[in-house]
Design a protein around this motif. Structure first.
Motif, PDB file in Angstrom:
ATOM      1  N   GLY A 123     -76.528   3.930 -18.406  1.00 52.46           N
ATOM      2  CA  GLY A 123     -76.208   5.083 -17.578  1.00 52.46           C
ATOM      3  C   GLY A 123     -77.148   5.201 -16.402  1.00 52.46           C
ATOM      4  N   ASN A 124     -77.176   6.401 -15.825  1.00 56.46           N
ATOM      5  CA  ASN A 124     -78.010   6.669 -14.656  1.00 56.46           C
ATOM      6  C   ASN A 124     -78.696   8.020 -14.801  1.00 56.46           C
ATOM      7  OD1 ASN A 124     -75.339   5.188 -13.527  1.00 56.46           O
ATOM      8  ND2 ASN A 124     -77.180   4.452 -12.508  1.00 56.46           N
ATOM      9  N   THR A 125     -79.785   8.155 -14.059  1.00 56.13           N
ATOM     10  CA  THR A 125     -80.482   9.437 -13.966  1.00 56.13           C
ATOM     11  C   THR A 125     -80.327   9.983 -12.552  1.00 56.13           C
ATOM     12  OG1 THR A 125     -82.570   8.355 -13.384  1.00 56.13           O
ATOM     13  CG2 THR A 125     -82.187   8.802 -15.723  1.00 56.13           C
ATOM     14  N   ASP A 126     -80.522  11.289 -12.424  1.00 57.93           N
ATOM     15  CA  ASP A 126     -80.444  11.911 -11.106  1.00 57.93           C
ATOM     16  C   ASP A 126     -81.800  11.829 -10.411  1.00 57.93           C
ATOM     17  OD1 ASP A 126     -82.029  13.955 -12.237  1.00 57.93           O
ATOM     18  OD2 ASP A 126     -80.332  15.320 -12.458  1.00 57.93           O
ATOM     19  N   SER A 127     -81.925  12.447  -9.243  1.00 57.09           N
ATOM     20  CA  SER A 127     -83.164  12.359  -8.462  1.00 57.09           C
ATOM     21  C   SER A 127     -84.352  13.025  -9.151  1.00 57.09           C
ATOM     22  CB  SER A 127     -82.955  12.964  -7.073  1.00 57.09           C
ATOM     23  OG  SER A 127     -82.560  14.319  -7.185  1.00 57.09           O
ATOM     24  N   GLN A 128     -84.088  13.906 -10.124  1.00 55.31           N
ATOM     25  CA  GLN A 128     -85.170  14.538 -10.893  1.00 55.31           C
ATOM     26  C   GLN A 128     -85.477  13.764 -12.172  1.00 55.31           C
ATOM     27  OE1 GLN A 128     -82.518  16.631  -9.708  1.00 55.31           O
ATOM     28  NE2 GLN A 128     -83.780  17.013  -7.923  1.00 55.31           N
ATOM     29  N   GLY A 129     -84.750  12.671 -12.425  1.00 53.07           N
ATOM     30  CA  GLY A 129     -84.995  11.856 -13.605  1.00 53.07           C
ATOM     31  C   GLY A 129     -84.220  12.272 -14.839  1.00 53.07           C
ATOM     32  N   ALA A 130     -83.300  13.228 -14.706  1.00 50.74           N
ATOM     33  CA  ALA A 130     -82.506  13.676 -15.852  1.00 50.74           C
ATOM     34  C   ALA A 130     -81.296  12.757 -16.037  1.00 50.74           C
ATOM     35  CB  ALA A 130     -82.034  15.112 -15.648  1.00 50.74           C
ATOM     36  N   GLY A 138     -85.315   4.342 -15.981  1.00 57.47           N
ATOM     37  CA  GLY A 138     -85.156   4.210 -14.542  1.00 57.47           C
ATOM     38  C   GLY A 138     -83.857   4.849 -14.092  1.00 57.47           C
ATOM     39  N   GLN A 139     -83.612   4.802 -12.792  1.00 52.71           N
ATOM     40  CA  GLN A 139     -82.400   5.412 -12.245  1.00 52.71           C
ATOM     41  C   GLN A 139     -81.149   4.801 -12.869  1.00 52.71           C
ATOM     42  OE1 GLN A 139     -82.039   5.361  -7.990  1.00 52.71           O
ATOM     43  NE2 GLN A 139     -80.336   6.783  -8.032  1.00 52.71           N
ATOM     44  N   SER A 140     -81.158   3.506 -13.077  1.00 49.12           N
ATOM     45  CA  SER A 140     -80.084   2.814 -13.790  1.00 49.12           C
ATOM     46  C   SER A 140     -80.734   2.225 -15.039  1.00 49.12           C
ATOM     47  CB  SER A 140     -79.503   1.710 -12.910  1.00 49.12           C
ATOM     48  OG  SER A 140     -78.462   1.054 -13.575  1.00 49.12           O
ATOM     49  N   PHE A 141     -80.207   2.520 -16.223  1.00 44.44           N
ATOM     50  CA  PHE A 141     -80.909   2.167 -17.445  1.00 44.44           C
ATOM     51  C   PHE A 141     -79.959   1.717 -18.550  1.00 44.44           C
ATOM     52  CE2 PHE A 141     -79.754   6.596 -17.958  1.00 44.44           C
ATOM     53  CZ  PHE A 141     -79.279   6.635 -19.260  1.00 44.44           C
ATOM     54  N   THR A 142     -80.546   1.086 -19.536  1.00 43.50           N
ATOM     55  CA  THR A 142     -79.897   0.822 -20.817  1.00 43.50           C
ATOM     56  C   THR A 142     -80.840   1.350 -21.884  1.00 43.50           C
ATOM     57  OG1 THR A 142     -78.727  -1.124 -20.017  1.00 43.50           O
ATOM     58  CG2 THR A 142     -79.021  -0.939 -22.398  1.00 43.50           C
ATOM     59  N   TRP A 143     -80.329   2.220 -22.733  1.00 44.16           N
ATOM     60  CA  TRP A 143     -81.124   2.829 -23.804  1.00 44.16           C
ATOM     61  C   TRP A 143     -80.653   2.298 -25.149  1.00 44.16           C
ATOM     62  CZ3 TRP A 143     -79.626   6.691 -27.548  1.00 44.16           C
ATOM     63  CH2 TRP A 143     -80.696   7.226 -28.275  1.00 44.16           C
ATOM     64  N   CYS A 203     -77.776  11.760 -16.305  1.00 45.33           N
ATOM     65  CA  CYS A 203     -76.629  12.477 -15.754  1.00 45.33           C
ATOM     66  C   CYS A 203     -75.318  11.688 -15.779  1.00 45.33           C
ATOM     67  CB  CYS A 203     -76.926  12.919 -14.330  1.00 45.33           C
ATOM     68  SG  CYS A 203     -77.149  11.542 -13.190  1.00 45.33           S
ATOM     69  N   HIS A 204     -75.385  10.369 -16.036  1.00 46.69           N
ATOM     70  CA  HIS A 204     -74.173   9.561 -15.952  1.00 46.69           C
ATOM     71  C   HIS A 204     -74.121   8.534 -17.075  1.00 46.69           C
ATOM     72  CE1 HIS A 204     -70.770   7.466 -14.200  1.00 46.69           C
ATOM     73  NE2 HIS A 204     -71.439   6.348 -14.323  1.00 46.69           N
ATOM     74  N   PHE A 205     -72.980   8.437 -17.732  1.00 45.58           N
ATOM     75  CA  PHE A 205     -72.709   7.442 -18.751  1.00 45.58           C
ATOM     76  C   PHE A 205     -71.935   6.296 -18.101  1.00 45.58           C
ATOM     77  CE2 PHE A 205     -69.693   5.529 -21.665  1.00 45.58           C
ATOM     78  CZ  PHE A 205     -70.485   5.211 -22.757  1.00 45.58           C
ATOM     79  N   SER A 206     -72.377   5.058 -18.349  1.00 45.50           N
ATOM     80  CA  SER A 206     -71.657   3.898 -17.824  1.00 45.50           C
ATOM     81  C   SER A 206     -70.858   3.200 -18.910  1.00 45.50           C
ATOM     82  CB  SER A 206     -72.623   2.897 -17.181  1.00 45.50           C
ATOM     83  OG  SER A 206     -73.249   3.467 -16.071  1.00 45.50           O
ATOM     84  N   ASP A 207     -71.538   2.801 -19.989  1.00 44.70           N
ATOM     85  CA  ASP A 207     -70.845   2.032 -21.020  1.00 44.70           C
ATOM     86  C   ASP A 207     -71.700   1.961 -22.282  1.00 44.70           C
ATOM     87  OD1 ASP A 207     -68.801   0.545 -22.117  1.00 44.70           O
ATOM     88  OD2 ASP A 207     -69.079  -1.186 -20.809  1.00 44.70           O
ATOM     89  N   LEU A 208     -71.055   1.635 -23.389  1.00 42.79           N
ATOM     90  CA  LEU A 208     -71.769   1.371 -24.630  1.00 42.79           C
ATOM     91  C   LEU A 208     -72.286  -0.058 -24.601  1.00 42.79           C
ATOM     92  CD1 LEU A 208     -69.246   2.966 -27.143  1.00 42.79           C
ATOM     93  CD2 LEU A 208     -71.410   3.947 -26.369  1.00 42.79           C
ATOM     94  N   VAL A 209     -73.401  -0.306 -25.290  1.00 48.38           N
ATOM     95  CA  VAL A 209     -73.928  -1.673 -25.415  1.00 48.38           C
ATOM     96  C   VAL A 209     -73.965  -2.056 -26.882  1.00 48.38           C
ATOM     97  CG1 VAL A 209     -75.241  -1.652 -23.276  1.00 48.38           C
ATOM     98  CG2 VAL A 209     -76.327  -0.878 -25.364  1.00 48.38           C
TER      99      VAL A 209
END
Length: 153
Positions: free
Chosen positions: A138-145, A103-108, A147-153
């Motif tokens: 992190g997050n994805t951009d409007s195309q779903g790629a 999703g736009q905001s995710f945890t992988w 694009c942003h790292f938030s934090d390690l889990v």
């Protein structure tokens, strides 16, 4: 799903032979040539250096040095940030991340733990390495790629 080249360059480096083979692709070389003006000679030097790091031990000084190089390159081209995190991924992890439905905001969380991730502090350049990392958010951009790292889990 895909990983943006900017995210790839800022936050990911290959780990192991499979990581190197997956990461150091023709597509990445074409991006580096077309968008950053690198030459084929530059790509050979860069890929050789990345191969050396990818084949090093997860606790090697080469891993830390690589993360510091990434941070310094980022901060030389972009604004200074509070820190820079580089994750060292295997080929399977790179493929899984590329194919993940996020999703736009995710945890992988990959099926196998990330061998090592290194954070370089933006204030004084100190580092903190974490081994056997569960994943990252992190997050994805409007195309779903990615694009942003938030934090390690």
């Amino acid at each position: 799903m895909s990983i943006s080249f900017a995210f790839l360059l800022k936050h990911i480096r290959p780990f192991g032979t499979s990581g190197y083979d997956t990461f150091c692709s023709v597509d990445l070389a074409n991006f580096l040539i077309g968008n950053l003006g690198l030459t084929l000679g530059d790509i050979r030097v860069l890929y050789t250096a990345w191969r050396g790091v990818a084949l090093s031990d997860a606790q090697s000084a080469a891993i830390i040095d690589c993360a510091k190089d990434v941070a310094n390159a980022r901060w030389g081209q972009l604004q200074q940030t509070t820190g820079s995190t580089v994750m060292f991924l295997s080929g399977i992890q790179l493929q899984d991340l590329s194919n993940a439905s996020l999703g736009q905001s995710f945890t992988w969380r990959p099926a196998s733990k990330i061998a090592v991730a290194v954070r370089i502090d933006g204030g004084h350049g100190g580092h903190h390495a974490r081994w056997d990392v569960e994943g990252f958010s992190g997050n994805t951009d409007s195309q779903g790629a990615i694009c942003h790292f938030s934090d390690l889990v």
